[in-house]
Design an enzyme around this catalytic site. Structure first.
Site, short mmCIF file in Angstrom:
data_model
loop_
_atom_site.label_atom_id
_atom_site.label_comp_id
_atom_site.label_asym_id
_atom_site.label_seq_id
_atom_site.Cartn_x
_atom_site.Cartn_y
_atom_site.Cartn_z
CG ASP A 87 -1.97 1.41 1.21
OD1 ASP A 87 -2.20 1.57 0.33
OD2 ASP A 87 -1.51 1.86 3.07
CG ASP A 125 -1.29 7.58 0.88
OD1 ASP A 125 -1.47 8.56 1.18
OD2 ASP A 125 -1.67 7.55 -0.25
CG ASP A 169 -2.12 2.38 6.66
OD1 ASP A 169 -2.62 3.54 6.82
OD2 ASP A 169 -2.68 2.04 5.24
#
Length: 283
Positions: free
Chosen positions: A35, A37, A221
């Site tokens: 991922d 961000d 996240d």
């Protein structure tokens, strides 16, 4: 072999250890997917100010030539992730692929070109209605609208009470999305309205199949990464044809659902970059 293999953290689950061992045994058949961000870039109040954590490009450039592919799978437009990541024209990153809008867009480092579908008409309609909806909600200036081309997101991190603003907007944004044929993807103080049919799990599974990979690492996240976690879990339970995988959670305080399913949890992007650098050194 690198000189400091002890810097590579050990997964806490048997499945995770098997996944990492498979990557180490045959790196040229491994996919490392990440991922952006919250995983490669720190979360910031203004998403336009997000940038890859220092050291990210060096770590990826060291790792990418040794594996089948490194993929960044993000809800952002592919070209934005490339720009914010500083990924274009970097020696060593020829094996990098950026899958934007949850895989609807694709940027390949080899060509530098983005392949994208036509925008969903519902996104245009939602974009026009959002300002008045936010004004009526009472959240007003505490919410930030992020244009994402194929999607639009509302961030509440700047509100006086970010969590309360997030909760207050869930229902009205859900109704707005449904009216225009979109879905809402919740995240860490962000609600994204986007077309259905693509998610990070679909994008990751397609890439693994395309490359005929024999192992996979995925690091994320947020709630949007659960689909990719599920894809890896499905791949590695495929019996004799299963593909070993390692699931990494970047930060574990804001999204316990992700941390609970991870084989390895690290504090945030700085630690993700350290992991990638250590992996590259070990291969």
């Amino acid at each position: 072999m690198g000189s400091h293999p002890e810097n590579l953290p050990s997964p806490t689950t048997p499945a995770g250890r098997e996944g990492l061992e498979a990557v180490l045994a045959r790196p040229d058949r491994a996919v490392v997917a990440l991922d952006f961000d919250g995983t490669l870039a720190d979360i910031v109040p203004d998403p336009e100010q997000a940038r890859a954590h220092p050291g990210t490009v060096d770590a990826l450039a060291a790792l990418a030539p040794k594996v089948a592919a490194v993929a960044v799978i993000t809800g952002r437009p592919a070209d934005v992730a490339v720009r914010f990541g500083g990924f274009a024209g970097v020696p060593g990153l020829e094996h990098l692929v950026v899958l934007g809008h949850y895989g609807a867009e694709r940027w390949d480092a080899v060509t530098g070109a983005v392949h994208a579908p036509a925008p969903h008409p519902g996104v245009t309609a939602v974009r026009a209605e959002l300002p008045s909806l936010l004004e009526k909600s009472g959240v007003g200036g505490g919410a930030l609208i992020e244009e994402k081309g194929q999607a639009v997101a509302v961030h509440t991190r700047r509100a006086d009470d970010p969590q309360a603003a997030f909760e207050a907007l869930r229902a009205p944004l859900g109704e707005l999305a449904e009216r225009h044929g979109l879905i809402v993807e919740p995240g860490r103080l962000v609600l994204e309205l986007r077309p259905p049919g693509m998610d990070k799990g679909v994008a990751l599974a397609r890439l693994v199949a395309e490359l005929d990979a024999e192992s996979v690492i995925y690091a994320g996240d947020d709630l949007g990464d659960l689909a990719a976690f599920a894809a890896v879990e499905k791949l590695r339970t495929g019996g004799a044809d299963g593909i070993p995988g390692l699931l990494v959670c970047s930060g574990s305080t804001e999204v316990p659902e992700l941390a609970a399913r991870a084989d390895l949890s690290v504090p945030g992007p700085a630690s993700v970059v350290e992991f990638l650098a250590a992996l590259a050194e070990r291969l």
